[in-house]
Design a protein around this motif. Sequence first.
Motif: not given
Lengths: 326, 211
Positions: B52-65
């Motif tokens: 919760g320290q940075a804005d949630y970015d779904e694409m970034a999470v997808q990329a990391a996954a």
Amino acid sequence: MRGLIRAALASAGLGMVAIAVIARWPIAESRDLPAPDGDAYRGAYLARSAGCVACHTNTAAGGAALAGGKALTTPFGSFVPPNITADPVHGIGDMTFAEFAAALRQGVRPDGKAYYPAFPYEFYADFSDQDIADLWAAIRTVPSIAEPAPAHDVRFPFNMRWGLKLWRAAYMKPADISPVLGKSDAWIRGQELVRGAAHCAACHTGRNIFGGLKDSEALAGSDSLPEGETAPSIRPEALKTNGWTVANLTYALKTSVMPNGDVFGGSMAEVVQTGTAFLDEGDREAIATYLLDPPEATRTASGAGASKNSAAVELAGDPVAETNEN
Amino acid sequence: MTRYNIFGALVLSAIGAAALAHNGATGVVMERMMGMSAMRDAMRDIAPMMQGQADYDEMAVQAAAAVLQQHAGKTMTQLFPEEAIPAASYARPEIWSNWERFSALADELNLYAEALAMAAPNGLVPQTAMTGAMNSMDHGNMPMQSAPKRFSVAELMGVEPLKDAAPAIASPAADETQAVGIDFKMMAADDVFEKVGQTCASCHSAFRKGK
């Protein structure tokens, strides 16, 4: 030549007398302790925070709770955390409340001998009578196991238990957790956990060749942990250099994920999985708050009072410069 | 990805490889170090969002996954042929003496990486709870985070296993999400991310030297 032999015999005799005296030296404060009513939940929470459960349970080998832990291999030998279930023969069920308190707070066995400091009782010295009663109640909720843990395998001369009394006299520094003016509740709670129950310094402070914690290296890291492990410095400046903040350190104490994306391994991963992950979020944040508070910001004007308390107030906010009571 | 980015990525990975080679790592050791480093960086990139320290970015999470999936499971285990461990390696011999557990953890990482991709659209609030929260939206006093978790005395004392403990992966089924009885599509992304971290930590504490 005869004189030399006589001198040798005389000093050997003196040595024996000295050992006999040390062996009889009473180290436990005799206290007539009434047992308060214990709260099993509070005790269980404390047993988790203090590492009792983690150390005295051999989870990896599928061992029963508190029935004895995995051996700690050190330069002094191998220490096996004993069975601390309530079994009266193989556990600690026949201890009186006062004996249990002396064991935890002073590191003294019911027979008056000292425990090895592999049992980090120094950090538990500040536990209140209520804390001890709570732990006692929590231990009694755990099924008794009528099997002893294996014995320690400690090499000479460290297998001479009387020597531990000298060790205590030289190196034992009971946790001193003093209130500090102008600090947040979180910081004060953090101090209590870091310097007390959670015993961070047991691994993160270097030890001398006798296993005593080095005052000048409080929380500055250690490269001589059991199994050849190392622990990094957790002084504020080191933590900040490595990207730690209160938020991400709080998070790491729950998840093991570090700010650089790496994930704890070794005994720190175990500390999290079997310890800090069980704490309330507020307590994890308290630990992070205390560890990251820079020394210069923590000095409070305490006047020139000469009492121990005012000295403690002046210094207690400084986990670095302060001699390490942990 | 722009050409510029690709060039940057190539330079960075070349620097990474050079650094690892300098460390004395070669062959599979270097390959697995690069894989681990890629996963570390992917974790680093999304960890602040999960806190919760940075804005949630779904694409970034997808990329990391996607990065985690690329390096988990069989891809990881095939980089650990049984051999004498070179000095530059952090591998512990237990990897081969306890191969079953090591490969189970590598598979578990793969499963949670897939799960992270499934849960990514949910953000930090689980699907069901989010719907519930929306319905009972009360701006006056609605704490977004769930109540602090309380463990039972038996859990704290180690007498009972944790109720939400990471599921043991017994046998990989056709549909892995059903095999473990959890619908990851319903989970909050940060809860899945924690499982990823726990899996890494379990593996590191058993099989990584030093730290």
